[in-house]
Scaffold this motif. Structure first.
Motif, PDB file in Angstrom:
ATOM      1  N   ALA A  27       0.815  -1.212   0.000  1.00 26.50           N
ATOM      2  CA  ALA A  27       0.000   0.000   0.000  1.00 26.50           C
ATOM      3  C   ALA A  27       0.844   1.255   0.000  1.00 26.50           C
ATOM      4  N   MET A  28       0.144   2.378  -0.222  1.00 18.75           N
ATOM      5  CA  MET A  28       0.837   3.645  -0.314  1.00 18.75           C
ATOM      6  C   MET A  28       1.449   4.070   1.011  1.00 18.75           C
ATOM      7  N   HIS A  29       0.838   3.705   2.156  1.00 20.27           N
ATOM      8  CA  HIS A  29       1.497   4.001   3.423  1.00 20.27           C
ATOM      9  C   HIS A  29       2.937   3.509   3.343  1.00 20.27           C
ATOM     10  N   VAL A 183       2.936  15.189   0.588  1.00 18.11           N
ATOM     11  CA  VAL A 183       3.806  15.079   1.759  1.00 18.11           C
ATOM     12  C   VAL A 183       4.531  13.728   1.762  1.00 18.11           C
ATOM     13  N   THR A 184       3.807  12.659   1.414  1.00 12.07           N
ATOM     14  CA  THR A 184       4.444  11.344   1.360  1.00 12.07           C
ATOM     15  C   THR A 184       5.544  11.316   0.313  1.00 12.07           C
ATOM     16  N   ALA A 185       5.294  11.931  -0.840  1.00 11.26           N
ATOM     17  CA  ALA A 185       6.323  12.003  -1.878  1.00 11.26           C
ATOM     18  C   ALA A 185       7.544  12.760  -1.368  1.00 11.26           C
ATOM     19  N   LEU A 186       7.310  13.831  -0.618  1.00 11.02           N
ATOM     20  CA  LEU A 186       8.417  14.593  -0.032  1.00 11.02           C
ATOM     21  C   LEU A 186       9.198  13.733   0.959  1.00 11.02           C
ATOM     22  N   ALA A 189      11.282  11.339  -1.013  1.00 10.14           N
ATOM     23  CA  ALA A 189      12.342  12.005  -1.773  1.00 10.14           C
ATOM     24  C   ALA A 189      13.501  12.429  -0.882  1.00 10.14           C
ATOM     25  N   LEU A 190      13.211  12.722   0.386  1.00 13.85           N
ATOM     26  CA  LEU A 190      14.268  13.142   1.300  1.00 13.85           C
ATOM     27  C   LEU A 190      15.326  12.063   1.506  1.00 13.85           C
ATOM     28  N   VAL A 191      14.920  10.809   1.388  1.00 10.08           N
ATOM     29  CA  VAL A 191      15.856   9.715   1.688  1.00 10.08           C
ATOM     30  C   VAL A 191      16.183   8.848   0.477  1.00 10.08           C
ATOM     31  N   HIS A 192      15.423   8.973  -0.594  1.00 12.79           N
ATOM     32  CA  HIS A 192      15.671   8.145  -1.778  1.00 12.79           C
ATOM     33  C   HIS A 192      16.018   9.035  -2.968  1.00 12.79           C
ATOM     34  N   ASN A 193      17.140   9.727  -2.868  1.00 16.29           N
ATOM     35  CA  ASN A 193      17.577  10.623  -3.941  1.00 16.29           C
ATOM     36  C   ASN A 193      19.055  10.439  -4.263  1.00 16.29           C
ATOM     37  N   ALA A 201      13.930  13.714  -7.458  1.00 15.02           N
ATOM     38  CA  ALA A 201      13.309  12.597  -6.739  1.00 15.02           C
ATOM     39  C   ALA A 201      11.871  12.931  -6.362  1.00 15.02           C
ATOM     40  N   LEU A 202      11.640  14.174  -5.939  1.00 20.09           N
ATOM     41  CA  LEU A 202      10.283  14.583  -5.569  1.00 20.09           C
ATOM     42  C   LEU A 202       9.348  14.500  -6.764  1.00 20.09           C
TER      43      LEU A 202
END
Length: 249
Positions: A27-29, A183-186, A189-193, A201-202
């Motif tokens: 899931a998206m969570h 917010v989830t995308a952010l 992106a903070l950790v997977h860039n 990444a965002l």
């Protein structure tokens, strides 16, 4: 059995049936292992003041009007059911779903929804494998705090601008849903860039969810409007108690 008890029983029956046939899926969570430990702790700490405010808000509401517990529980059940229904996103191991938090934010304010959302996320992580315990802070912030505050802000703004009531409810639920995913995308992106800049990444994560989440947000807005219309018919005393029905008039 009173009419209200019959309605509650029917709602619970539909809920049980819906969950019984809902497919199990990633899931998206944000799932376990997708965020470093430091980020998990940081997002959890960031949620604490909002959760405290939510606890005090719910306690005050129920102390003043105990009969509102049914409406509050219904708002939480709506979040649980609608956010458990998932559809595949454009990449594997990812799904999109509605959030259902806009309804509670409109009725009880965004602070109360932080508690409802946390309870829902815990049950989904433990019972449905939807999300994770280490990422509960990040998921709570995006779905149960950021989204509801946007929903509530848009609803208040529409009311002040004298926008049609149903249009305001639709916009608040739909845009709150979309903001949750922003917010989830952010957060991701903070950790997977590692292979790109943060901005790239965002955009990548936003692009992943947009094709499925935009139509889902529209659907959630429509469903929320229909539920409020039903409450205006069958739960007038409760809506008057929280001041919603007076505002609608």
């Amino acid at each position: 059995m009173s009419k209200k008890e019959k309605r509650i029983l029917a709602f619970l029956a539909v809920t049980a049936l819906t969950l019984g046939v809902a497919p199990r899926a990633e899931a998206m969570h944000i799932m376990e292992g997708y965020l470093p430990g430091g980020y998990c702790i940081a997002w959890g700490v960031l949620c604490l003041p909002f959760l405290a405010a939510g606890f005090f808000s719910i306690r005050k509401t129920l102390q003043e009007r105990r009969n509102l517990i049914t409406l509050l529980a219904m708002s939480g059940a709506f979040i649980f059911v609608i956010s458990s229904l998932k559809i595949p996103s454009v990449i594997n191991a990812s799904c999109s779903h509605m959030t259902g938090t806009g309804l509670g934010a409109i009725l009880f304010g965004p602070s109360a929804v932080s508690i409802l959302g946390l309870i829902v996320l815990l049950f989904q992580a433990l019972l449905l494998g939807h999300g994770g315990l280490t990422t509960i802070g990040a998921n709570t912030f995006s779905m149960a705090i950021a989204g509801p505050f946007v929903s509530w802000g848009i609803y208040v703004l529409c009311r002040k601008l004298k926008v049609n009531k149903r249009a305001g409810i639709f916009l608040s639920a739909a845009l709150g849903d979309l903001f949750t995913y922003c917010v989830t995308a952010l957060q991701m992106a903070l950790v997977h860039n590692a292979d790109s800049t943060f901005g790239q990444a965002l955009v990548k994560f936003l692009t992943v969810f947009a094709p499925t989440q935009i139509p889902l947000a529209v659907i959630e807005g429509i469903i929320t409007v229909l539920i409020v219309m039903g409450l205006e018919t069958y739960a007038k005393p409760e809506l008057k108690a929280i001041g919603f029905l007076k505002e609608a008039k």
